[in-house]
Enzyme design. Structure first.
Site, PDB file in Angstrom:
ATOM      1  N   CYS A 187     -12.475  68.297  36.511  1.00 39.37           N
ATOM      2  CA  CYS A 187     -13.141  69.333  37.303  1.00 39.37           C
ATOM      3  C   CYS A 187     -12.842  70.721  36.735  1.00 39.37           C
ATOM      4  CB  CYS A 187     -12.789  69.171  38.775  1.00 39.37           C
ATOM      5  SG  CYS A 187     -14.023  69.969  39.821  1.00 39.37           S
TER       6      CYS A 187
ATOM      7  N   HIS B 250     -13.041  63.989  40.467  1.00 41.66           N
ATOM      8  CA  HIS B 250     -11.585  63.917  40.655  1.00 41.66           C
ATOM      9  C   HIS B 250     -11.121  62.457  40.669  1.00 41.66           C
ATOM     10  CE1 HIS B 250     -10.544  68.110  41.852  1.00 41.66           C
ATOM     11  NE2 HIS B 250     -11.844  68.161  42.076  1.00 41.66           N
TER      12      HIS B 250
ATOM     13  N   GLU C 241      -8.306  61.278  40.454  1.00 43.27           N
ATOM     14  CA  GLU C 241      -6.979  61.115  41.078  1.00 43.27           C
ATOM     15  C   GLU C 241      -7.076  60.976  42.600  1.00 43.27           C
ATOM     16  OE1 GLU C 241      -8.399  63.850  40.242  1.00 43.27           O
ATOM     17  OE2 GLU C 241      -7.751  65.512  41.531  1.00 43.27           O
TER      18      GLU C 241
HETATM   19  N1  GLN Z   1     -15.477  75.083  41.405  1.00 37.99           N
HETATM   20  C1  GLN Z   1     -14.234  75.112  40.718  1.00 37.99           C
HETATM   21  C2  GLN Z   1     -14.288  76.032  39.503  1.00 37.99           C
HETATM   22  O1  GLN Z   1     -15.304  76.505  39.155  1.00 37.99           O
HETATM   23  C3  GLN Z   1     -13.799  73.722  40.286  1.00 37.99           C
HETATM   24  C4  GLN Z   1     -13.580  72.869  41.506  1.00 37.99           C
HETATM   25  C5  GLN Z   1     -12.580  71.765  41.328  1.00 37.99           C
HETATM   26  O2  GLN Z   1     -11.779  71.751  40.393  1.00 37.99           O
HETATM   27  N2  GLN Z   1     -12.582  70.884  42.290  1.00 37.99           N
HETATM   28  O3  GLN Z   1     -13.301  76.294  38.898  1.00 37.99           O
END
Ligand code: GLN
Length: 205
Positions: free
Chosen positions: A88, A173, A175
């Site tokens: 992410c 994610h 995890e």
């Molecule tokens: N929206 C976040 C970003 O732009 C990432 C979100 C996440 O890691 N769950 O950094």
């Protein structure tokens, strides 16, 4: 005590602990037989076989890397061919517009406001036929990528899991579910990188 889960029980994987979901990653790694450590300062990267850059907020993580002086040690880890998993925000931090560890660009918060958080069953290359339940939280998608980047999974036509060399990255994610199969891809990469390193040290003797 040595874990019986893996042929390489001595692998040590760090989780960047600047911000984000550190413990859930560490738990999954331990489940797969790795030793884990939190990475906060450059010295914490010494002796690691692999590294996870977790989700969170990519701007905050980038600033944290800078203020802790972690960038040179992260680059050294990457240049040594040691695997990195970015999830992410971690995917964003690894992209060409940030640390440049993977030849791809991410579009932040790409799935739109109504879909801030959702789950989806994904077909993922290399984990078998059973789909992976994936949790997306204000997730990016992969907007563009170079020819060396392999797409392991897509959602709604957009790549959400990619790999290039020793770098694996997901928009979701892995995890946050009980299913360790995505981390198992990363542990397999880490096991073979560590075996390669062991073999070249042996040759140099
Ligand atoms: N929206 C976040 C970003 O732009 C990432 C979100 C996440 O890691 N769950 O950094």
């Amino acid at each position: 005590m040595r874990s019986s889960r893996t042929a390489e029980p001595d692998l040590k994987v760090g989780v960047l602990a600047v911000q984000g979901d550190v413990e859930a990653h560490a738990r999954t790694l331990r489940q797969l037989g790795a030793a884990t450590t939190e990475v906060r300062v450059p010295e914490d990267l010494e002796g690691l076989d692999g590294l996870i850059i977790p989700g969170g907020e990519s701007t905050t993580i980038s600033k944290g890397i800078e203020s802790a002086g972690l960038e040179p040690a992260l680059r050294a880890h990457h240049e040594a061919g040691k695997p990195i998993l970015g999830t992410c925000a971690g995917l964003i931090v690894c992209d060409s517009e940030h640390l440049g560890f993977i030849d791809a660009t991410a579009r932040r918060n790409a799935f739109g406001r109504q879909l801030q958080s959702f789950e989806a069953d994904l077909a993922v290359e290399g984990i078998g036929d059973e789909p992976l339940r994936a949790v997306f939280i204000r997730a990016p998608w992969v907007e563009s990528r170079g020819p060396g980047v392999e797409v392991l999974a897509s959602h709604d036509g957009h790549p959400v899991a990619i790999r290039e060399g020793g770098v694996l990255a997901s928009a979701f994610h892995p995890e946050l579910t009980d299913d360790p199969r995505f981390h198992a891809i990363f542990m397999a990469m880490t096991t073979s990188a560590s075996a390669r390193e062991g073999a070249s040290k042996e040759e140099a003797r």
